[in-house]
Design a protein around this motif. Structure first.
Motif, PDB file in Angstrom:
ATOM      1  N   ARG A 111      28.135  -0.993 -20.293  1.00 35.10           N
ATOM      2  CA  ARG A 111      28.546   0.126 -21.137  1.00 35.10           C
ATOM      3  C   ARG A 111      27.486   1.221 -21.194  1.00 35.10           C
ATOM      4  NH1 ARG A 111      28.871  -3.637 -26.409  1.00 35.10           N
ATOM      5  NH2 ARG A 111      26.703  -4.280 -26.581  1.00 35.10           N
ATOM      6  N   MET A 112      26.485   1.137 -20.355  1.00 36.38           N
ATOM      7  CA  MET A 112      25.427   2.146 -20.335  1.00 36.38           C
ATOM      8  C   MET A 112      25.548   2.974 -19.056  1.00 36.38           C
ATOM      9  SD  MET A 112      22.396  -0.399 -21.672  1.00 36.38           S
ATOM     10  CE  MET A 112      21.116   0.839 -21.716  1.00 36.38           C
ATOM     11  N   ASN A 113      25.273   4.244 -19.169  1.00 36.19           N
ATOM     12  CA  ASN A 113      25.367   5.100 -17.992  1.00 36.19           C
ATOM     13  C   ASN A 113      24.353   6.227 -18.055  1.00 36.19           C
ATOM     14  OD1 ASN A 113      26.460   7.291 -19.540  1.00 36.19           O
ATOM     15  ND2 ASN A 113      28.470   6.310 -19.446  1.00 36.19           N
ATOM     16  N   PRO A 156      26.375   4.655 -13.312  1.00 34.20           N
ATOM     17  CA  PRO A 156      25.819   3.516 -14.047  1.00 34.20           C
ATOM     18  C   PRO A 156      24.338   3.725 -14.342  1.00 34.20           C
ATOM     19  CG  PRO A 156      27.147   2.770 -12.202  1.00 34.20           C
ATOM     20  CD  PRO A 156      26.995   4.254 -12.049  1.00 34.20           C
ATOM     21  N   TRP A 157      23.871   3.038 -15.372  1.00 32.78           N
ATOM     22  CA  TRP A 157      22.457   3.145 -15.763  1.00 32.78           C
ATOM     23  C   TRP A 157      21.551   2.824 -14.582  1.00 32.78           C
ATOM     24  CZ3 TRP A 157      20.601   4.106 -20.853  1.00 32.78           C
ATOM     25  CH2 TRP A 157      19.221   3.964 -21.014  1.00 32.78           C
ATOM     26  N   ASP A 158      21.894   1.791 -13.875  1.00 34.98           N
ATOM     27  CA  ASP A 158      21.161   1.392 -12.676  1.00 34.98           C
ATOM     28  C   ASP A 158      22.100   1.568 -11.487  1.00 34.98           C
ATOM     29  OD1 ASP A 158      19.877   0.063 -10.565  1.00 34.98           O
ATOM     30  OD2 ASP A 158      18.875  -1.325 -11.932  1.00 34.98           O
ATOM     31  N   THR A 159      21.681   2.309 -10.480  1.00 36.76           N
ATOM     32  CA  THR A 159      22.563   2.588  -9.346  1.00 36.76           C
ATOM     33  C   THR A 159      22.992   1.315  -8.629  1.00 36.76           C
ATOM     34  OG1 THR A 159      20.600   2.965  -7.969  1.00 36.76           O
ATOM     35  CG2 THR A 159      21.647   4.896  -8.971  1.00 36.76           C
ATOM     36  N   SER A 160      22.217   0.241  -8.746  1.00 38.20           N
ATOM     37  CA  SER A 160      22.613  -1.010  -8.097  1.00 38.20           C
ATOM     38  C   SER A 160      23.883  -1.582  -8.712  1.00 38.20           C
ATOM     39  CB  SER A 160      21.482  -2.041  -8.185  1.00 38.20           C
ATOM     40  OG  SER A 160      21.218  -2.390  -9.537  1.00 38.20           O
TER      41      SER A 160
END
Length: 767
Positions: A402-404, A442-446
């Motif tokens: 839920r983080m971006n 997304p918060w982390d591109t992975s």
């Protein structure tokens, strides 16, 4: 492609052209558009004024006009001296004056005293009218009285807010926060997008430094500025003449600061947090403390001369940092009826910080080429970076779902050229470009590699993977704009004509992380009721986009002609007509083109015959510009596939495709418009104090809307139409056959607005 023209040749061209306009306005308007297209073949569109004007009459002690009198103006905000001579009627007009309250007007004629009148105010987008009386003699007379606060020739219903007022009135830091200070402007519940005189939040036009900054897709505001960079604001709520684009809401015109012959600047800083905020008291007597947050807002601006009276600059920079802390837990209840632990609860803790940073900056350069030509270049931007959460709405096993990260905002560039070709012919040209982007990742591109998985074995739903709860998207919106306006003074007539165009493009790529969104139901295999393994669930739905990329374009063309006729010194009529063409061009599918003609007429009468009274009336039609979102509705092939599997994913039940159909377009469809009628009376009770009473009536004559209907397969389709005013017989027959006696034609929409406004305006002598 380039062009060159000499002042004499251009003046002759416009004179011949103007005579043709006077004889036949339809043919003349076509010539305006052709001339504008040739002149502006390179770029784009501006909308609101960035200057004001000064007009008046020079007379002797008996009230007789003095032709050939010299009139010059100076100001700290004006590069050099600007001047003209009165015509045979003693009238004069000096256009393209930056707004200020320190204008010094000097009038002189052979055989008469020289008169110098100080502290004259010129407002943004308005014309200040004055009368100067010269007595026989050869001395100099200083006058400090203000010009009348009522402008007879001005038909707009507007409110001016200066920078000094923004600094002293307790409003928020953004210029949008000050809009509610104007009568007829109300909150709409859509953030900084107010409703004006019965309109909605998407019916407004947003203009900064003459550049239309309205979002081409949503119709809402498209750029942010703090009020430290604002020189003056003009809030127009009605009575717009033909030179202005149609809007059934308001026209918000903002002018940023410029340099002067002296260096000026400021350093500012603001800080606030939750301990400085009041608790919220709800209707059930509950008290809610504010969420922990910190806000840092600081910056500077400076302006001054590069070359005195020739080349000025202004630059401002304002970073804003926000952080909000969220912490708590959510409870999800198992509702799987096939499990022995149905009814058990799962506690899902969450803890995260939203972090947002915006870099707002603005710069402007003013260059006086010579006494007849001025250039202005303005660049302003509001790039922002956000690291935040889309929740906590639905519980998630991984906070990452839920983080971006968001990247949004953009920059705007506008170049304006003010030209005085002859004492009777003036021209302003605007070229502009803006580029806005919105990226959600997304918060982390992975995490882009993870599919989003949601379990409906819980009453609130439960996200099981690191895949993003919302689709990631990349959108870029660009707009090129161009405008030209020519003013031609012919006796008692002030004829204005021009053309403009706007070319917008929106490119979007939107998809699910991992390429799919997976919904699962009935975990019957794993002892863990919240198992992340999708094959532990009896039912599985896979959702993916048909075509995640869209490329939509809109085009807007307009031309106008209007005449402000001073029938007498105390009676004025301003009448004009505006032609507009809106084109929506989807990446595929049907192109939609909408044409309209808008008549506008305004009359004003100084019944006291002293420049202190005005009875006025206005009638006009405004055609709304359809938002670019309609264009995407015309583009087929952007639906969603849904495939269901059962037996733990071993059996394929079906695959459906929905939302892939483009909107149907009703034959003969026409643009949406609003009729407006205004009548009012203004009177200057004493110097700088004016009372105004005004009645406003607005009525929507036709709307443009996409209307939903049920398809034979049970799905939904949409038709773009004018509900209640036109119908599609063949389509209606099919609806009637399917629905029988329950079918009813779409009713004619009704939106009437009536308002009675009383205002008492006090004009401050100094800014």
């Amino acid at each position: 492609m380039g062009f060159s023209v000499e002042g004499g040749d251009f003046g002759a061209l416009v004179e011949v052209f103007g005579k043709e306009v006077w004889m036949n306005w339809r043919r003349g308007l076509t010539m305006v558009l052709a001339f504008s297209a040739a002149l502006l073949s390179s770029t784009v569109w501006g909308q609101g004024a960035t200057t004001g004007s000064l007009s008046g009459k020079v007379v002797d002690e008996k009230g007789q006009p003095i032709p050939g009198a010299s009139v010059t103006v100076t100001s700290n905000y004006l590069q050099g001296e600007r001047g003209t001579a009165t015509d045979v009627n003693g009238d004069f007009v000096i256009p393209y004056l930056p707004p200020a309250s320190d204008y010094r007007v000097k009038a002189e004629a052979e055989g008469f005293n020289k008169v110098i009148q100080s502290n004259i105010t010129v407002n943004l987008g308005s014309t200040t009218t004055m009368q100067i009386t010269l007595a026989p003699g050869g001395t100099e007379i200083q006058v400090t009285a203000q010009a009348p606060a009522i402008a007879l020739k001005e038909g707009k219903v507007s409110t001016q807010i200066t920078q000094e007022e923004l600094n002293t009135i307790p409003v928020g830091r953004s210029y949008q926060d000050a809009l509610l200070l104007a009568p007829q402007v109300m909150p709409s519940g859509a953030g900084g997008n107010p409703a004006v005189a019965g309109g909605n939040s998407t019916s407004n036009q947003w203009v900064v430094n003459g550049l239309n900054t309205t979002d081409p897709v949503t119709g809402t505001f498209g750029s942010n500025l703090n009020f430290n960079f604002v020189r003056e604001m003009e809030i127009d709520t009605g009575g717009l003449s033909a030179e202005y684009s149609g809007t059934s809401g308001g026209l918000f015109n903002v002018l940023t600061k410029s340099g002067t012959n002296e260096f000026h600047g400021e350093i500012f800083g603001y800080y606030t947090n939750d301990s400085m905020s009041a608790n919220a008291h709800s209707t059930d007597l509950a008290v809610t403390k504010p969420t922990p947050f910190h806000r840092y807002d600081y910056g500077f601006d400076v302006g001054g001369p590069i070359l005195k009276d020739r080349f000025w600059f202004f630059v401002g920079y304002n970073p804003v940092i926000n952080s909000v802390h969220y912490e708590g837990e959510q409870i999800a209840t198992n509702v799987n009826p096939y499990r022995p632990d149905v009814g058990s609860q799962l506690s899902v803790p969450y803890k995260y910080d939203d972090y947002r940073r915006t870099w707002t900056w603005a710069t402007k350069f003013n260059y006086r080429v010579n006494d007849k030509h001025n250039l202005e270049l303005a660049i302003f931007a509001d790039p922002a970076r956000m690291w935040d959460s889309e929740g906590p709405y639905t519980p998630a096993l991984y906070n990452e779902s839920r983080m971006n990260r968001r990247y949004q905002g953009g920059y705007n560039t506008v170049l304006r050229w003010y030209a005085t070709w002859t004492p009777k012919i003036f021209m302003e040209t605007t070229l502009g470009y803006n580029d806005k982007s919105l990226q959600v990742q997304p918060w982390d591109t992975s995490d882009l590699a993870y599919r989003t998985v949601e379990s409906f074995d819980y009453n609130t739903g439960l996200y099981l993977s690191r895949g993003s709860q919302s689709m990631f998207s990349m959108n870029d919106r660009t707009t090129r704009q161009a405008q030209i306006k020519v003013t031609w003074l012919v006796g008692k007539h002030e004829i204005k004509f021009g053309g403009e165009g706007e070319w917008a493009r929106s490119i979007t790529f939107q998809d699910y992380s991992g390429g799919q969104f997976v919904e699962v139901l009935y975990n019957l295999r794993s002892a863990n009721p919240a198992s992340p393994n999708i094959h532990d669930y009896y039912y599985q739905w896979y959702v993916w986009n048909q075509n995640p990329r869209t490329d939509e374009r809109t085009r807007y063309y307009a031309g106008f002609i209007q005449d402000s006729w001073s029938v007498t010194d105390f009676f004025n009529i301003k009448a004009g007509v505006r032609y507009e063409k809106n084109e929506m061009v989807p990446g595929a599918g049907q192109t939609l083109s909408l044409d309209s003609w808008s008549p506008r007429i305004h009359m004003a009468w100084d019944w006291a015959k002293n420049g202190k009274s005005k009875f006025y009336a206005f009638f006009g039609q405004y055609y709304d510009r359809p938002p670019g979102a309609f264009t995407s509705a015309l583009d087929p092939g952007h639906g969603s596939y849904v495939a269901r599997y059962s037996h733990y994913g071993t059996k394929h039940d079906y695959t459906d495709l929905s939302g892939n159909l483009a909107d149907l377009v009703e034959p003969g469809i026409a643009p949406q418009y609003t009729n407006e009628f205004i009548v009012g009376n203004s009177y200057e009770l004493k110097p700088d104090l004016t009372f105004d009473v005004r009645y406003t009536y607005r009525d929507v004559g036709r709307i443009l809307e996409d209307v939903g209907y049920i398809l034979p397969n049970g799905g939904y389709g949409y038709i773009l139409m004018n509900p209640g005013t036109s119908y599609w017989p063949s389509q209606e027959q099919s609806w009637k056959a399917a629905l029988g006696s329950t079918y009813a034609k779409p009713p004619r929409p009704i939106r009437h607005y009536e308002g009675l406004t009383l205002t008492l305006n006090r004009r401050f002598a100094n800014r």
